[in-house]
Write a protein that holds these residues in place. Structure first.
Motif, PDB file in Angstrom:
ATOM      1  N   ALA A  92       0.860  -1.184   0.000  1.00 50.50           N
ATOM      2  CA  ALA A  92       0.000   0.000   0.000  1.00 50.50           C
ATOM      3  C   ALA A  92       0.901   1.240   0.000  1.00 50.50           C
ATOM      4  O   ALA A  92       1.450   1.609   1.036  1.00 50.50           O
ATOM      5  N   GLY A  93       1.082   1.839  -1.167  1.00 49.16           N
ATOM      6  CA  GLY A  93       1.961   2.990  -1.276  1.00 49.16           C
ATOM      7  C   GLY A  93       2.340   3.232  -2.722  1.00 49.16           C
ATOM      8  O   GLY A  93       1.598   2.873  -3.632  1.00 49.16           O
ATOM      9  N   VAL A  94       3.522   3.801  -2.946  1.00 45.36           N
ATOM     10  CA  VAL A  94       3.930   4.163  -4.300  1.00 45.36           C
ATOM     11  C   VAL A  94       5.462   4.182  -4.396  1.00 45.36           C
ATOM     12  O   VAL A  94       6.153   4.530  -3.442  1.00 45.36           O
ATOM     13  N   TRP A  95       5.963   3.780  -5.584  1.00 42.80           N
ATOM     14  CA  TRP A  95       7.382   3.971  -5.874  1.00 42.80           C
ATOM     15  C   TRP A  95       7.602   5.403  -6.324  1.00 42.80           C
ATOM     16  O   TRP A  95       6.918   5.890  -7.225  1.00 42.80           O
ATOM     17  N   GLN A  96       8.542   6.080  -5.698  1.00 45.98           N
ATOM     18  CA  GLN A  96       8.875   7.457  -6.071  1.00 45.98           C
ATOM     19  C   GLN A  96      10.387   7.626  -6.060  1.00 45.98           C
ATOM     20  O   GLN A  96      11.034   7.302  -5.051  1.00 45.98           O
ATOM     21  N   ASN A  97      10.917   8.115  -7.167  1.00 42.53           N
ATOM     22  CA  ASN A  97      12.359   8.399  -7.249  1.00 42.53           C
ATOM     23  C   ASN A  97      13.212   7.209  -6.832  1.00 42.53           C
ATOM     24  O   ASN A  97      14.196   7.334  -6.106  1.00 42.53           O
ATOM     25  N   GLY A  98      12.793   6.031  -7.280  1.00 44.39           N
ATOM     26  CA  GLY A  98      13.584   4.834  -7.047  1.00 44.39           C
ATOM     27  C   GLY A  98      13.475   4.242  -5.663  1.00 44.39           C
ATOM     28  O   GLY A  98      14.280   3.369  -5.302  1.00 44.39           O
ATOM     29  N   GLN A  99      12.516   4.701  -4.865  1.00 40.93           N
ATOM     30  CA  GLN A  99      12.346   4.102  -3.552  1.00 40.93           C
ATOM     31  C   GLN A  99      10.868   3.952  -3.226  1.00 40.93           C
ATOM     32  O   GLN A  99      10.015   4.613  -3.823  1.00 40.93           O
ATOM     33  N   TRP A 100      10.591   3.079  -2.266  1.00 46.93           N
ATOM     34  CA  TRP A 100       9.221   2.789  -1.878  1.00 46.93           C
ATOM     35  C   TRP A 100       8.773   3.738  -0.782  1.00 46.93           C
ATOM     36  O   TRP A 100       9.487   3.965   0.196  1.00 46.93           O
ATOM     37  N   ASN A 101       7.584   4.318  -0.950  1.00 45.47           N
ATOM     38  CA  ASN A 101       6.972   5.159   0.073  1.00 45.47           C
ATOM     39  C   ASN A 101       5.618   4.570   0.430  1.00 45.47           C
ATOM     40  O   ASN A 101       4.731   4.460  -0.431  1.00 45.47           O
ATOM     41  N   ASP A 102       5.463   4.168   1.707  1.00 48.76           N
ATOM     42  CA  ASP A 102       4.188   3.610   2.134  1.00 48.76           C
ATOM     43  C   ASP A 102       3.247   4.729   2.563  1.00 48.76           C
ATOM     44  O   ASP A 102       3.550   5.916   2.426  1.00 48.76           O
ATOM     45  N   LEU A 103       2.092   4.343   3.082  1.00 49.88           N
ATOM     46  CA  LEU A 103       1.083   5.341   3.443  1.00 49.88           C
ATOM     47  C   LEU A 103       1.548   6.240   4.581  1.00 49.88           C
ATOM     48  O   LEU A 103       1.102   7.381   4.696  1.00 49.88           O
ATOM     49  N   PHE A 104       2.449   5.734   5.397  1.00 54.56           N
ATOM     50  CA  PHE A 104       2.988   6.552   6.492  1.00 54.56           C
ATOM     51  C   PHE A 104       3.990   7.568   5.944  1.00 54.56           C
ATOM     52  O   PHE A 104       3.984   8.738   6.340  1.00 54.56           O
ATOM     53  N   GLY A 107       2.344  10.536   4.491  1.00 56.62           N
ATOM     54  CA  GLY A 107       1.600  11.386   5.412  1.00 56.62           C
ATOM     55  C   GLY A 107       0.111  11.129   5.408  1.00 56.62           C
ATOM     56  O   GLY A 107      -0.663  11.951   5.913  1.00 56.62           O
ATOM     57  N   LEU A 108      -0.297   9.984   4.878  1.00 55.77           N
ATOM     58  CA  LEU A 108      -1.724   9.669   4.808  1.00 55.77           C
ATOM     59  C   LEU A 108      -2.218   8.949   6.057  1.00 55.77           C
ATOM     60  O   LEU A 108      -3.422   8.865   6.288  1.00 55.77           O
ATOM     61  N   MET A 109      -1.290   8.414   6.836  1.00 54.17           N
ATOM     62  CA  MET A 109      -1.642   7.717   8.066  1.00 54.17           C
ATOM     63  C   MET A 109      -0.600   7.995   9.126  1.00 54.17           C
ATOM     64  O   MET A 109       0.571   8.243   8.818  1.00 54.17           O
ATOM     65  N   ASP A 110      -1.035   7.942  10.386  1.00 51.50           N
ATOM     66  CA  ASP A 110      -0.144   8.090  11.538  1.00 51.50           C
ATOM     67  C   ASP A 110       0.405   6.715  11.882  1.00 51.50           C
ATOM     68  O   ASP A 110      -0.360   5.764  12.106  1.00 51.50           O
ATOM     69  N   GLU A 111       1.722   6.575  11.942  1.00 52.82           N
ATOM     70  CA  GLU A 111       2.328   5.266  12.146  1.00 52.82           C
ATOM     71  C   GLU A 111       2.044   4.662  13.508  1.00 52.82           C
ATOM     72  O   GLU A 111       2.297   3.476  13.737  1.00 52.82           O
ATOM     73  N   ASN A 112       1.492   5.456  14.431  1.00 46.70           N
ATOM     74  CA  ASN A 112       1.147   4.939  15.756  1.00 46.70           C
ATOM     75  C   ASN A 112      -0.341   5.066  16.076  1.00 46.70           C
ATOM     76  O   ASN A 112      -0.739   4.871  17.229  1.00 46.70           O
ATOM     77  N   ALA A 113      -1.138   5.356  15.070  1.00 48.26           N
ATOM     78  CA  ALA A 113      -2.587   5.413  15.279  1.00 48.26           C
ATOM     79  C   ALA A 113      -3.125   3.986  15.344  1.00 48.26           C
ATOM     80  O   ALA A 113      -2.807   3.154  14.487  1.00 48.26           O
ATOM     81  N   PRO A 115      -4.886   0.645  14.870  1.00 50.83           N
ATOM     82  CA  PRO A 115      -4.194  -0.440  15.577  1.00 50.83           C
ATOM     83  C   PRO A 115      -2.700  -0.545  15.254  1.00 50.83           C
ATOM     84  O   PRO A 115      -2.080  -1.558  15.583  1.00 50.83           O
ATOM     85  N   TYR A 116      -2.131   0.489  14.639  1.00 53.68           N
ATOM     86  CA  TYR A 116      -0.717   0.434  14.264  1.00 53.68           C
ATOM     87  C   TYR A 116       0.183   0.812  15.436  1.00 53.68           C
ATOM     88  O   TYR A 116      -0.170   1.614  16.301  1.00 53.68           O
ATOM     89  N   ASN A 117       1.364   0.219  15.421  1.00 53.48           N
ATOM     90  CA  ASN A 117       2.392   0.500  16.418  1.00 53.48           C
ATOM     91  C   ASN A 117       3.716   0.549  15.674  1.00 53.48           C
ATOM     92  O   ASN A 117       4.227  -0.485  15.236  1.00 53.48           O
ATOM     93  N   ASN A 118       4.240   1.776  15.491  1.00 51.55           N
ATOM     94  CA  ASN A 118       5.473   1.955  14.725  1.00 51.55           C
ATOM     95  C   ASN A 118       5.358   1.314  13.340  1.00 51.55           C
ATOM     96  O   ASN A 118       6.240   0.597  12.885  1.00 51.55           O
ATOM     97  N   ARG A 119       4.221   1.572  12.697  1.00 54.18           N
ATOM     98  CA  ARG A 119       3.907   1.151  11.325  1.00 54.18           C
ATOM     99  C   ARG A 119       3.447  -0.302  11.204  1.00 54.18           C
ATOM    100  O   ARG A 119       3.010  -0.709  10.129  1.00 54.18           O
ATOM    101  N   PHE A 120       3.550  -1.068  12.283  1.00 55.09           N
ATOM    102  CA  PHE A 120       3.196  -2.483  12.194  1.00 55.09           C
ATOM    103  C   PHE A 120       1.932  -2.796  12.986  1.00 55.09           C
ATOM    104  O   PHE A 120       1.547  -2.077  13.906  1.00 55.09           O
ATOM    105  N   LEU A 121       1.319  -3.892  12.601  1.00 55.06           N
ATOM    106  CA  LEU A 121       0.190  -4.465  13.331  1.00 55.06           C
ATOM    107  C   LEU A 121       0.768  -5.557  14.221  1.00 55.06           C
ATOM    108  O   LEU A 121       1.001  -6.686  13.786  1.00 55.06           O
ATOM    109  N   LYS A 122       1.061  -5.196  15.470  1.00 64.06           N
ATOM    110  CA  LYS A 122       1.788  -6.084  16.374  1.00 64.06           C
ATOM    111  C   LYS A 122       0.823  -6.910  17.221  1.00 64.06           C
ATOM    112  O   LYS A 122      -0.201  -6.422  17.678  1.00 64.06           O
ATOM    113  N   ASN A 123       1.190  -8.152  17.430  1.00 69.28           N
ATOM    114  CA  ASN A 123       0.388  -9.033  18.278  1.00 69.28           C
ATOM    115  C   ASN A 123       0.756  -8.776  19.740  1.00 69.28           C
ATOM    116  O   ASN A 123       1.871  -9.072  20.160  1.00 69.28           O
TER     117      ASN A 123
END
Length: 230
Positions: A92-104, A107-113, A115-123
């Motif tokens: 979920a994101g886009v390749w830009q200038n030769g690198q991957w940019n995810d939704l975080f 700036g489309l999502m908060d990486e700690n909002a 159920p996310y915790n530092n970009r991950f869905l942690k058990n």
């Protein structure tokens, strides 16, 4: 107490289903239900959400096959089975200038909002994870199976990912939202990017997955209710 056992396909679970048909009496006080949720994020999210809203289980175990970035996991005497302790929606994101940019990154999502915790869905159910006695790894979940060398190289250089599936993060997302304890178990069948199935260890992975799953079910069904707390 209720255990919901789920997988994308029945094929991945068939040895365990055969075991449960003959051994159900071994688990007094437990009802074990099975959900074949379908392949992919959308099918898993819909089927699992519907199931949890209709009849909330005490714990969910998702089991399946995965690709890996780790040759060591694949090339062991028996293909490894791992417990995924954190997962993400990796494409979920886009390749830009030769690198991957995810939704975080975008700036489309908060990486700690939640159920996310530092970009991950942690058990957060660490006690359950520990009871599996399996190596705990990071997973990534995709809608398009990864084959491009550029993407594989990016994962190797920029992430801690070990296994790839098409359903894992959906399990984490739904169960975190519903606050239902869960486990994700994955058996390694192939190296990520390898599409020649003659080189996959599918038969061996299915066998080790179900041996581990049966052992895990036995363990879970003998735990005290306090073990199902975050």
């Amino acid at each position: 107490m209720q255990l919901l056992l789920t997988a994308a396909t029945q094929f991945e679970l068939q040895p365990t289903l055969d075991f449960l048909d003959s051994q159900r009496v071994k688990f007094p006080g437990w009802e074990i239900r099975v959900l074949i949720g379908g392949v992919g994020i959308a099918s898993t999210t819909y089927s699992l959400t519907t199931e949890l809203l209709q009849k909330r289980p005490s714990v969910v175990i998702q089991a399946g096959i995965a690709g890996t970035l780790s040759p060591a996991l694949l090339n062991a005497a028996s293909p490894a089975v791992v417990a995924v302790n954190q997962d993400c929606f990796a494409d979920a994101g886009v390749w830009q200038n030769g690198q991957w940019n995810d939704l975080f990154d975008l700036g489309l999502m908060d990486e700690n909002a939640f159920p996310y915790n530092n970009r991950f869905l942690k058990n957060p159910w660490q006690q359950l994870l520990q009871h599996t006695h399996l190596q705990q790894v990071t997973g990534l979940t995709v809608q398009e199976i990864t084959t491009q060398p550029q993407r594989i190289a990016w994962y190797e250089q920029n992430s801690s990912t070990v296994v790839e599936s098409m359903e894992g993060a959906a399990l984490h997302y739904v169960c975190l939202q519903q606050q239902v304890p869960f486990l994700q178990l994955r058996a390694v069948s192939n190296i990520i990017g390898e599409r020649d199935k003659k080189n996959w260890r599918m038969k061996e992975a299915i066998a080790t997955l179900n041996e581990t799953l049966i052992r895990t079910i036995n363990t879970i069904c003998n735990l005290d209710e306090t073990e199902f707390r975050p």
